[in-house]
Design a protein around this motif. Structure first.
Motif, mmCIF file in Angstrom:
data_model
loop_
_atom_site.group_PDB
_atom_site.id
_atom_site.type_symbol
_atom_site.label_atom_id
_atom_site.label_comp_id
_atom_site.label_asym_id
_atom_site.label_seq_id
_atom_site.Cartn_x
_atom_site.Cartn_y
_atom_site.Cartn_z
ATOM 1 N N GLN A 112 0.838 -1.203 0.000
ATOM 2 C CA GLN A 112 0.000 0.000 0.000
ATOM 3 C C GLN A 112 0.878 1.259 0.000
ATOM 4 O O GLN A 112 0.649 2.180 -0.796
ATOM 5 N N GLU A 113 1.878 1.294 0.872
ATOM 6 C CA GLU A 113 2.769 2.463 0.960
ATOM 7 C C GLU A 113 3.541 2.660 -0.336
ATOM 8 O O GLU A 113 3.718 3.794 -0.796
ATOM 9 N N LEU A 114 4.017 1.567 -0.920
ATOM 10 C CA LEU A 114 4.791 1.669 -2.161
ATOM 11 C C LEU A 114 3.924 2.196 -3.304
ATOM 12 O O LEU A 114 4.378 2.979 -4.140
ATOM 13 N N ILE A 115 2.666 1.772 -3.329
ATOM 14 C CA ILE A 115 1.758 2.226 -4.388
ATOM 15 C C ILE A 115 1.409 3.699 -4.187
ATOM 16 O O ILE A 115 1.520 4.518 -5.111
ATOM 17 N N VAL A 116 1.005 4.048 -2.969
ATOM 18 C CA VAL A 116 0.484 5.389 -2.711
ATOM 19 C C VAL A 116 1.607 6.428 -2.602
ATOM 20 O O VAL A 116 1.552 7.479 -3.240
ATOM 21 N N ASN A 117 2.630 6.130 -1.804
ATOM 22 C CA ASN A 117 3.678 7.135 -1.542
ATOM 23 C C ASN A 117 4.773 7.137 -2.610
ATOM 24 O O ASN A 117 5.197 8.184 -3.063
ATOM 25 N N ASP A 118 5.229 5.948 -2.981
ATOM 26 C CA ASP A 118 6.367 5.872 -3.904
ATOM 27 C C ASP A 118 5.939 5.823 -5.370
ATOM 28 O O ASP A 118 6.753 5.978 -6.252
ATOM 29 N N LYS A 119 4.653 5.568 -5.604
ATOM 30 C CA LYS A 119 4.118 5.495 -6.975
ATOM 31 C C LYS A 119 4.903 4.493 -7.831
ATOM 32 O O LYS A 119 5.331 4.794 -8.959
ATOM 33 N N ILE A 120 5.096 3.320 -7.288
ATOM 34 C CA ILE A 120 5.819 2.270 -8.016
ATOM 35 C C ILE A 120 5.081 1.890 -9.304
ATOM 36 O O ILE A 120 3.845 1.948 -9.368
ATOM 37 N N ALA A 121 5.847 1.480 -10.323
ATOM 38 C CA ALA A 121 5.250 1.003 -11.581
ATOM 39 C C ALA A 121 4.913 -0.477 -11.480
ATOM 40 O O ALA A 121 4.014 -0.973 -12.163
ATOM 41 N N VAL A 122 5.661 -1.186 -10.643
ATOM 42 C CA VAL A 122 5.477 -2.623 -10.529
ATOM 43 C C VAL A 122 5.967 -3.063 -9.151
ATOM 44 O O VAL A 122 6.889 -2.463 -8.599
ATOM 45 N N MET A 123 5.304 -4.075 -8.585
ATOM 46 C CA MET A 123 5.834 -4.652 -7.345
ATOM 47 C C MET A 123 6.240 -6.097 -7.605
ATOM 48 O O MET A 123 5.754 -6.739 -8.537
#
Ligand code: DHB
Length: 367
Positions: free
Chosen positions: A65-76
């Motif tokens: 959730q944090e990576l998607i929302v805060n870091d705006k990752i393209a892929v996990m």
């Protein structure tokens, strides 16, 4: 590069706790891939953000959730165990962020989100060839002993149905995943005297199992050790001692796989990691980075739906052999090898002696 020109990959792994060997192997492989191929793809800078979920599903979900929302990752990517892959699946769907599973291997995982793609394997994929080998090699009575959660149950079911279909007899035993004590189960096996003991434990646990196998005297019982290759994984195998000699397993990767691609991979991996030998988790991580890099080349750096679509149907030569991503299931199609633990140049290896080419996950193939 400006912020917009950076493509971020969130790599969530168990870096501490009982499954830290999986995290350590995958992180090393992902970093090796980037070291070899550079950190620029389609003119964009690749940034790898590694997070430790400690092997706890709630933590994996929060980190995703944090990576998607805060870091705006393209892929996990990452996902060291089945519960850790399932927990963030709804987030991948909601945010349309591809989630590349490098490790977790319960067959149904790719059905949890249309944004999941997998470069590891499935337990039924690795296990059905084991049942066939056992049936063809004079084994009639088998006890199965599996960790009691998704992949163990997959392995138990796949083995039991394929082996009984060939006339074999099976007794099923399950051991808890957390802090397993194998000894009461091993005593049952010693008393039942099957021709073979089929074992699934996740990567990182095999040495504990082998120790108790010897303590119960099963190494001298004549009961043959068989299973998918997790129990003799290359991270631990060399320290298991002679008890492992002769174990027959079926899997997609051995550090002893004889190909120029694998020789180069093993050599570079060891050189970058103080002599650590890559295991099947490492090859999942390495291939996953390849899939992400090649996917991003096709999408010109875009993530989301375009990236997951670009990954479908992709094929390449991995250190494990030829592989492709099944466009229907988003699972990997790969060779499964039959291997025997042998001592080679003073070290224990899973030495491959037969190949079943281009194996699909049999659970989804049957649907
Ligand atoms: C899983 C984990 C492992 O370490 C392994 O070897 C196989 C499967 C899993 O949890 O899916």
């Amino acid at each position: 590069a400006s912020a917009q020109e950076t493509v971020k990959i969130g790599l969530i792994l168990p870096m501490t706790g009982p499954f830290a060997s999986t995290g350590r192997q995958i992180e090393a492989a992902a970093k090796l891939y980037m070291q070899q191929k550079g950190d620029t793809v389609a003119g964009k800078k690749i940034q790898l953000i590694v997070k430790d979920d400690t092997g706890t599903a709630d933590v994996t979900k929060r980190l995703a959730q944090e990576l998607i929302v805060n870091d705006k990752i393209a892929v996990m990517a990452g996902f060291g165990l089945t519960p850790l892959a399932l927990a963030p699946a709804p987030l991948a769907t909601q945010a349309k962020v591809p989630a590349v599973v490098m490790a977790a291997a319960t067959a149904t995982i790719t059905e949890a989100s249309p944004y999941i793609v997998r470069t590891s394997f499935t337990l039924p994929q690795a296990t059905v060839p084991m049942a066939e080998w056992a049936a063809q090699n004079g084994i009639k009575k088998v006890a199965t002993l599996v960790s009691d959660y998704g992949p163990g149950i997959d392995a138990e079911k796949a083995f039991t149905s394929a082996f009984t279909a060939k006339g074999g007899q099976v007794e099923n035993l399950r051991v808890p995943l957390a802090n397993p004590d194998f000894s009461p189960f091993l005593q049952k096996v010693a008393d039942a005297k099957p021709d073979a003991l089929f074992v699934f434990v996740p990567s990182g646990i095999g040495a504990q199992f082998m120790k108790q196998f010897v303590e119960r005297g099963l190494d001298k019982s004549g009961i043959k050790l068989i299973g998918p290759g997790d129990v003799t994984d290359d991270d631990l195998l060399n320290n298991m001692g002679d008890v492992a000699l002769g174990a027959i397993t079926t899997q997609h990767y051995s550090a002893a796989h004889d190909s120029p691609e694998n020789k180069a991979f093993v050599e570079a991996f060891k050189k970058a990691n103080n002599g650590m030998r890559p295991n099947f988790m490492a090859v999942g991580g390495y291939d996953d980075m390849h899939l992400i890099y090649e996917g991003l080349k096709k999408t010109n750096g875009a993530g989301g739906q375009a990236l997951i679509d670009a990954m479908k149907g992709m094929s390449w030569t991995s250190p494990r052999g030829p592989v492709s991503i099944d466009p229907q299931t988003r699972d990997i199609i790969q060779n499964i090898y039959v291997r025997k633990v042998e001592r080679k140049d003073g070290e224990l290896y899973n030495v491959e002696f037969a190949t079943i080419p281009n194996v699909k996950d049999p659970v989804k193939a049957a649907k």
